[in-house]
Design a protein around this motif. Structure first.
Motif, short mmCIF file in Angstrom:
data_model
loop_
_atom_site.label_atom_id
_atom_site.label_comp_id
_atom_site.label_asym_id
_atom_site.label_seq_id
_atom_site.Cartn_x
_atom_site.Cartn_y
_atom_site.Cartn_z
N ILE A 194 0.81 -1.22 0.00
CA ILE A 194 0.00 0.00 0.00
C ILE A 194 0.84 1.26 0.00
N ILE A 195 2.04 1.23 0.57
CA ILE A 195 2.87 2.43 0.61
C ILE A 195 3.30 2.87 -0.79
N PRO A 196 3.84 1.96 -1.64
CA PRO A 196 4.16 2.41 -3.01
C PRO A 196 2.94 2.87 -3.80
N ILE A 197 1.80 2.18 -3.61
CA ILE A 197 0.58 2.60 -4.30
C ILE A 197 0.17 4.00 -3.87
N ALA A 198 0.23 4.26 -2.57
CA ALA A 198 -0.14 5.59 -2.06
C ALA A 198 0.81 6.66 -2.59
N LEU A 199 2.12 6.36 -2.64
CA LEU A 199 3.09 7.32 -3.17
C LEU A 199 2.80 7.65 -4.63
N LEU A 200 2.53 6.61 -5.41
CA LEU A 200 2.26 6.82 -6.83
C LEU A 200 1.00 7.65 -7.05
N ILE A 237 -9.58 2.57 -2.12
CA ILE A 237 -8.40 1.81 -2.55
C ILE A 237 -7.93 0.88 -1.44
N THR A 238 -7.98 1.36 -0.21
CA THR A 238 -7.65 0.49 0.93
C THR A 238 -8.58 -0.71 0.97
N ALA A 239 -9.87 -0.48 0.77
CA ALA A 239 -10.84 -1.58 0.78
C ALA A 239 -10.54 -2.57 -0.34
N PHE A 240 -10.23 -2.08 -1.53
CA PHE A 240 -9.93 -2.97 -2.65
C PHE A 240 -8.70 -3.83 -2.36
N LEU A 241 -7.69 -3.24 -1.75
CA LEU A 241 -6.48 -4.00 -1.40
C LEU A 241 -6.80 -5.10 -0.40
N VAL A 242 -7.60 -4.75 0.61
CA VAL A 242 -7.97 -5.75 1.62
C VAL A 242 -8.82 -6.85 1.00
N ILE A 243 -9.69 -6.49 0.07
CA ILE A 243 -10.50 -7.51 -0.61
C ILE A 243 -9.60 -8.49 -1.36
N LEU A 244 -8.61 -7.96 -2.08
CA LEU A 244 -7.72 -8.82 -2.86
C LEU A 244 -6.90 -9.75 -1.96
N ARG A 245 -6.50 -9.27 -0.80
CA ARG A 245 -5.63 -10.08 0.06
C ARG A 245 -6.42 -10.88 1.10
N SER A 246 -7.28 -10.20 1.85
CA SER A 246 -7.89 -10.83 3.02
C SER A 246 -9.24 -11.47 2.75
N ALA A 247 -10.08 -10.81 1.94
CA ALA A 247 -11.41 -11.36 1.70
C ALA A 247 -11.31 -12.73 1.05
N THR A 248 -10.48 -12.83 0.04
CA THR A 248 -10.30 -14.13 -0.63
C THR A 248 -9.70 -15.15 0.32
N CYS A 292 -8.96 0.42 8.94
CA CYS A 292 -8.82 1.78 9.50
C CYS A 292 -7.35 2.22 9.53
N CYS A 293 -6.47 1.33 9.98
CA CYS A 293 -5.04 1.67 10.05
C CYS A 293 -4.47 1.90 8.65
N LEU A 294 -4.81 1.04 7.71
CA LEU A 294 -4.30 1.19 6.35
C LEU A 294 -4.82 2.47 5.70
N PHE A 295 -6.06 2.85 6.01
CA PHE A 295 -6.60 4.10 5.48
C PHE A 295 -5.79 5.29 5.96
N ILE A 296 -5.44 5.32 7.23
CA ILE A 296 -4.63 6.41 7.78
C ILE A 296 -3.25 6.43 7.13
N VAL A 297 -2.64 5.25 7.00
CA VAL A 297 -1.32 5.16 6.36
C VAL A 297 -1.39 5.65 4.92
N PHE A 298 -2.41 5.23 4.20
CA PHE A 298 -2.57 5.64 2.79
C PHE A 298 -2.66 7.15 2.68
N ASP A 299 -3.49 7.78 3.50
CA ASP A 299 -3.67 9.23 3.42
C ASP A 299 -2.37 9.96 3.72
N LEU A 300 -1.69 9.56 4.80
CA LEU A 300 -0.45 10.25 5.18
C LEU A 300 0.63 10.08 4.12
N VAL A 301 0.78 8.86 3.61
CA VAL A 301 1.83 8.61 2.62
C VAL A 301 1.52 9.31 1.30
N SER A 302 0.26 9.25 0.88
CA SER A 302 -0.09 9.84 -0.42
C SER A 302 0.03 11.37 -0.38
#
Length: 266
Positions: free
Chosen positions: A71-77, A111-122, A164-174
């Motif tokens: 998620i960090i590289p995605i947020a940076l991009l 985007i955070t939700a989509f990432l979690v769906i790809l990794r954790s939901a499946t 929730c944590c990934l959402f905060i990380v995404f916002d700060l990094v992006s």
């Protein structure tokens, strides 16, 4: 001729009605599962506490910590691209306000939700499916443990907290990381970008993002668990159930995103 047309219309309307009823029943089943899991939060039986805590921590580690390198590289991009594009029109638009609307309100949670769906939901759907097929749920019940508490509750808490944590990380990094990256490698005039962000962001924006992250975490978990429990007999059902869980999670998250935005901003 009229009889044939009437017959086909009845078939079409009947098919639409059956699919509508099936969809409504499915949504009600998801709501019932959500309610049942939430009721377990307020019950504190003596048995199974260690297992619940361990599974919660494992789920947070898998969903959140192990997802950080993705998620960090995605947020940076995404942050860099948006800032570069809108910095060209800084004289016409409020760059800080646009960044807050796009990243904090909309892109961050979804985007955070989509990432979690790809990794954790499946992963959750596959895991629950195998546990059902291999009769591990029955083993929990024979040991006097409630599978809903041992299996469902920890995943609900873990995935929701992780989103929730990934959402905060995404916002700060992006925002901060994207600004820093643009400042280092380009000559684009940014002006007082961080000051604009500070003036543009409000408590409502942060609250909307957190609410979306919480709702998305619950939606993803409940949908994945429901499809996992639907797998009863054959291992060959697991890929189908996993695909359905991922698609439904995406659709429900998009619908939830629209509803929450409409409630707060319209």
């Amino acid at each position: 001729m009229l009889y044939i047309v009437k017959f086909h219309m009845e078939q079409i309307l009947g098919s639409i009605g059956r699919k509508t009823i099936k969809s409504v029943n499915h949504v009600l089943d998801l709501c019932a599962l959500t309610y049942r899991i939430f009721t377990l939060i307020f019950k504190r039986p003596q048995t199974g506490r260690v297992i619940v805590r361990r599974v919660v921590l494992e789920q947070i580690y898998f969903t959140c910590v192990e997802a950080l390198p993705i998620i960090i590289p995605i947020a940076l991009l995404i942050g860099s691209i948006l800032i570069v594009q809108f910095a060209k029109y800084a004289g016409h638009y409020d760059l800080g306000k646009i960044t807050v609307i796009l990243i904090v309100r909309e892109l961050g949670p979804i985007i955070t939700a989509f990432l979690v769906i790809l990794r954790s939901a499946t992963a959750v759907t596959i895991e629950i499916g195998y546990m059902n097929v291999l009769h591990e749920m029955e083993a929990f019940e024979m040991a006097g443990l409630d599978p809903m508490r041992i299996v469902c509750l920890p995943r609900m808490v873990g995935i929701t907290a992780a989103v929730c944590c990934l959402f905060i990380v995404f916002d700060l990094v992006s925002i901060i990381g994207g600004y820093g990256l643009i400042w280092l490698i380009t000559n684009i005039p940014m002006g007082n970008f961080l000051d604009q962000i500070g003036k543009a962001i409000t408590a409502a924006d942060i609250a909307v993002g957190i609410v979306k992250a919480l709702c998305f975490g619950i939606i993803i978990t409940v949908t994945s668990l429901h499809h996992g429990f639907d797998i009863k007999k054959n291992i060959t059902e697991i890929p189908v159930g996993t695909s359905k869980a991922a698609i439904e999670s995406v659709i429900f998250c998009l619908i939830g995103n629209i509803i929450i935005s409409a409630i707060f901003y319209m």
